[in-house]
Structures are given as structure tokens and as C-alpha cells.
Design a protein around this motif. Sequence first.
Motif, short mmCIF file in Angstrom:
data_model
loop_
_atom_site.label_atom_id
_atom_site.label_comp_id
_atom_site.label_asym_id
_atom_site.label_seq_id
_atom_site.Cartn_x
_atom_site.Cartn_y
_atom_site.Cartn_z
N SER A 187 124.26 20.37 73.31
CA SER A 187 124.11 18.80 73.71
C SER A 187 124.22 18.60 75.32
CB SER A 187 124.85 18.07 72.95
OG SER A 187 124.49 18.29 71.45
N THR A 188 124.50 19.74 76.05
CA THR A 188 124.53 19.39 77.69
C THR A 188 123.33 18.71 78.21
OG1 THR A 188 125.92 21.06 77.88
CG2 THR A 188 125.03 20.21 79.91
N LEU A 189 123.51 17.41 78.71
CA LEU A 189 122.54 16.78 79.07
C LEU A 189 122.11 17.12 80.73
CD1 LEU A 189 121.61 12.93 78.87
CD2 LEU A 189 121.50 14.04 81.03
N TYR A 190 120.94 17.60 80.93
CA TYR A 190 120.45 18.02 82.41
C TYR A 190 119.52 17.07 82.85
CZ TYR A 190 122.70 22.43 81.47
OH TYR A 190 123.60 23.68 81.23
N PHE A 191 119.50 16.73 84.03
CA PHE A 191 118.31 15.91 84.62
C PHE A 191 118.17 16.52 86.34
CE2 PHE A 191 122.52 13.90 85.58
CZ PHE A 191 122.39 13.36 86.66
N VAL A 192 117.06 15.85 86.57
CA VAL A 192 116.72 16.25 87.81
C VAL A 192 116.61 14.71 88.74
CG1 VAL A 192 115.36 18.29 87.73
CG2 VAL A 192 114.36 16.08 87.58
N GLU A 193 116.81 14.54 89.80
CA GLU A 193 116.72 13.61 90.86
C GLU A 193 115.68 13.74 91.90
OE1 GLU A 193 121.30 12.01 91.07
OE2 GLU A 193 120.89 13.42 92.44
N MET A 194 114.94 12.87 91.92
CA MET A 194 113.68 12.96 92.87
C MET A 194 113.90 11.89 94.14
SD MET A 194 110.37 11.87 93.64
CE MET A 194 108.57 12.48 93.68
N VAL A 195 112.86 12.00 94.85
CA VAL A 195 113.03 11.18 96.09
C VAL A 195 114.19 11.65 97.17
CG1 VAL A 195 112.80 8.69 97.01
CG2 VAL A 195 112.09 9.32 94.68
N LYS A 196 115.33 10.79 97.24
CA LYS A 196 116.22 11.18 97.85
C LYS A 196 117.53 12.05 97.16
CE LYS A 196 116.05 7.01 100.60
NZ LYS A 196 116.46 5.50 101.06
N GLY A 197 117.17 12.43 96.02
CA GLY A 197 118.20 13.35 95.41
C GLY A 197 117.89 14.86 95.57
N GLU A 198 116.76 15.13 95.01
CA GLU A 198 116.66 16.44 95.38
C GLU A 198 117.39 17.51 94.79
OE1 GLU A 198 113.46 17.29 96.07
OE2 GLU A 198 112.94 15.60 97.27
N ARG A 199 117.88 17.36 93.43
CA ARG A 199 119.08 17.99 92.80
C ARG A 199 118.78 18.30 91.33
NH1 ARG A 199 124.27 14.38 95.01
NH2 ARG A 199 123.02 13.09 94.31
N LEU A 200 119.31 19.24 90.95
CA LEU A 200 119.74 19.40 89.43
C LEU A 200 120.93 19.07 88.97
CD1 LEU A 200 118.95 20.63 86.67
CD2 LEU A 200 119.59 22.96 87.40
N ARG A 201 121.26 18.43 88.17
CA ARG A 201 122.44 18.12 87.59
C ARG A 201 122.76 17.71 86.19
NH1 ARG A 201 124.17 12.78 91.29
NH2 ARG A 201 126.22 13.80 91.69
N LYS A 202 123.90 17.65 85.71
CA LYS A 202 124.41 17.55 84.41
C LYS A 202 125.41 16.32 84.18
CE LYS A 202 128.02 20.95 83.75
NZ LYS A 202 128.30 22.24 82.96
N LEU A 203 125.21 15.99 83.21
CA LEU A 203 126.77 15.13 82.78
C LEU A 203 127.62 15.77 82.05
CD1 LEU A 203 125.06 11.74 81.93
CD2 LEU A 203 125.95 12.18 84.11
N ASP A 204 129.06 15.41 82.30
CA ASP A 204 130.18 16.25 81.63
C ASP A 204 130.48 15.26 80.65
OD1 ASP A 204 131.61 14.19 82.52
OD2 ASP A 204 132.91 15.51 83.87
N ALA A 205 131.53 15.79 79.66
CA ALA A 205 131.69 14.99 78.67
C ALA A 205 132.22 13.54 78.70
CB ALA A 205 132.90 15.76 77.64
N LYS A 206 132.65 13.35 79.86
CA LYS A 206 132.96 12.04 80.29
C LYS A 206 131.96 10.91 81.04
CE LYS A 206 138.07 12.98 80.68
NZ LYS A 206 139.12 13.11 81.70
N GLY A 207 130.97 11.74 81.20
CA GLY A 207 129.58 11.16 81.82
C GLY A 207 129.57 11.14 83.15
#
Length: 348
Positions: free
Chosen positions: A47-67
Motif C-alpha cells: 500500500s505504499t503510494l509512489y508518484f512521479v513529478e514532471m515539469v520542474k519536479g523530475e523526481r520519484l517520490r513516495k508518501l509516508d504513513a503521515k502523508g
Amino acid sequence: MTLRTLSAILSLVFVTVTTVRAEKLVTVSAEGAKLIAPFGVDFAADSTLYFVEMVKGERLRKLDAKGNPITLAGTGQKGFDGNDGAGIKATFNGMHSLAVGSDGAIYLADTFNHCIRKFNPKSGIVTLFAGTGDKGFSGDDGTPTDAKFSGIHSVAFDAKKENIYLADLDNRRVRKIDLKEKTVTTVAGNGEKGVPKDGESAMKQPLLDPRAVAVDSKGRIYIIERSGHTLRAVDTDGTIRTVAGIGKAGKEVGDAQKAGMNGPKHLCIDRDDSVLIADSENHRILRYQPKTKTMTLVAGTGSKGSAGLNGDPIKAELNQPHGVTVHPKTGEIYIAESSNNRILKIVK
């Protein structure tokens, strides 16, 4: 029991049922957390949520249990380096999408680097999975790292996560990588630009601009065409057909063949095999139901904005949603709302 008492009880039951069934649109990140144009979003088995940021982000990130967002890969600068090294030091160029494999690895559509890169959450290492980094078209029936692609905008697994599908947009093809055999093949599109004919072989027909791909539990491949404003399906016999959209921008819902979309950018398969669509330029989320051949509204008023959180999803304003996915355990719908820099979910 008096009539008045019975009426009061029935009213209370009605209110309770209505409250239980009501849906709300809420944010999932912690208060004050800063996201930059989240595009693709997906879940791991835990259930870990992963997301990518485009444009000015250029990163792979996740949200921890507290968001709170945690950066896993990407320096925030555009580039193409860092393979076989720490993800946190790697650079990417226009990541649009991601998909989590059965082994927990994260496959990244590194769009303008024309490749798929793989991030291992356990080791923190980024590797090149498919593509050479050079724009082109080659490599069918060969190995993924020898193949050339052009603008991979979407990656998605089939139901068993045995094959990964990608929208090779500039080549106007949808291609498949068999993870066991480690081979690349084309499953839709002949490289020409055009509207495919219903009932014909998908590999022999043209496509306009396949922006995203998803595969249902039966193996049916769905393709969103951005400028075509349509949803197409490749059936298990390899034939293609248009299942939703009128071929031009619109906002109608109901009969899928008469429904309107405007620059749809992403899609995913819900647990009932219906198709959720990020109708980006209409600022809303739609659902295509293949059983009834209908299109219904899931979230968004159709007007660009940010109002309406903590209320009815279809009365809320969105601003260019580019990603949509379903939580594997709860069934809740998650939305990457790029131009409002937030990730939302629909709760009951």
C-alpha cells in the motif's frame, strides 16, 4: 407506534444510509507538504503510494504513513545519468508515468529520454530497463535494452504482472515487454498517423497519438488517444475498435459512443474491469463501463479550479488531472492533480 414516530425513524434511516454512501474528495498529503506537478501514481503491494513529478519536479517520490513526501530518485534537474547508481543522484527528463512490479521494483516512463528505467526500493539503485536513450524505432523481437522508443508516456502491467505495456507515442505504437522472455513486440499501431478501422488487426492499423495504456483482467488492452479524444480497445483476438469518444473534444456523458473527452492523458483499470480515465483538459475523471457501454462522471465539475475539497467529488473543481489509480486493498480512487500540485482520493 405512531405514524409520526415511524416517519421519524424512516427519516433517520434515510439520512444514515445517505451519509454512509456519500463520497468525499480529500487530499492525501500532509498539511504543508509541497508536491510539484505529480503525474503518474501507483501502489506497491504493501500500500505504499509512489508518484512521479514532471515539469520542474523530475523526481520519484513516495508518501509516508503521515502523508509526507519522501524523494527516492531524481535530483530535480533534467538529464540522463545515474544508471547503476544511487537513485537520489540520478537525473530524468519528463517522467510521465510509473508502474510497480510484482517484485516491488518501480518502472519509470522516462519520457523524453525515450526509455524505461527501473528503481529498486530496497537498494535505492536505478538501472536502465528498456531503451537506449536515443529516439527511434527498432528492436521488436529483441531485448529491451537494445530496442529504441520515442516518447514513452505510459507504462502499465497486465493483471498477472507478467508483461509490461508502454505507450510509444511518437512512434504511434503500443508495445509490450515480456518479463520472462525479455523480448519487445508491438501490439497495436503500424507507425502511421490515422484513425484505426474497427474490427481490423491492431498491428496493421494506424493510431493518432497513443498517450496511455492499461490492460484488464481478461487481457483486453485499452488505449487513450490524446488528440483523438477517444478510448480504443484491442481485444484478445488482436483486433482494435473505438469504444468511447466522438473523435473531437466534448463533455457529454452517457452512451460511450456519443461521449466527449478533451485531451485525455491517462487511464487505469478498476477492480470490476471498468476503465477510469483522466480527462485532463476537461478537468475531471470519467469511468467507462464496458458491460453497459456507458461513460459516467467520477470527479470534477468540468471547470478548472481548486474548490470543493471534503465534499462530493463531482461537485469539486480539478486542474489538469494526469494520473489516476485504484488502491489495491481499499478500492479507493487516487488522482494525481498536476496543475494544483496535489494528490487526492475519493473516500466513502
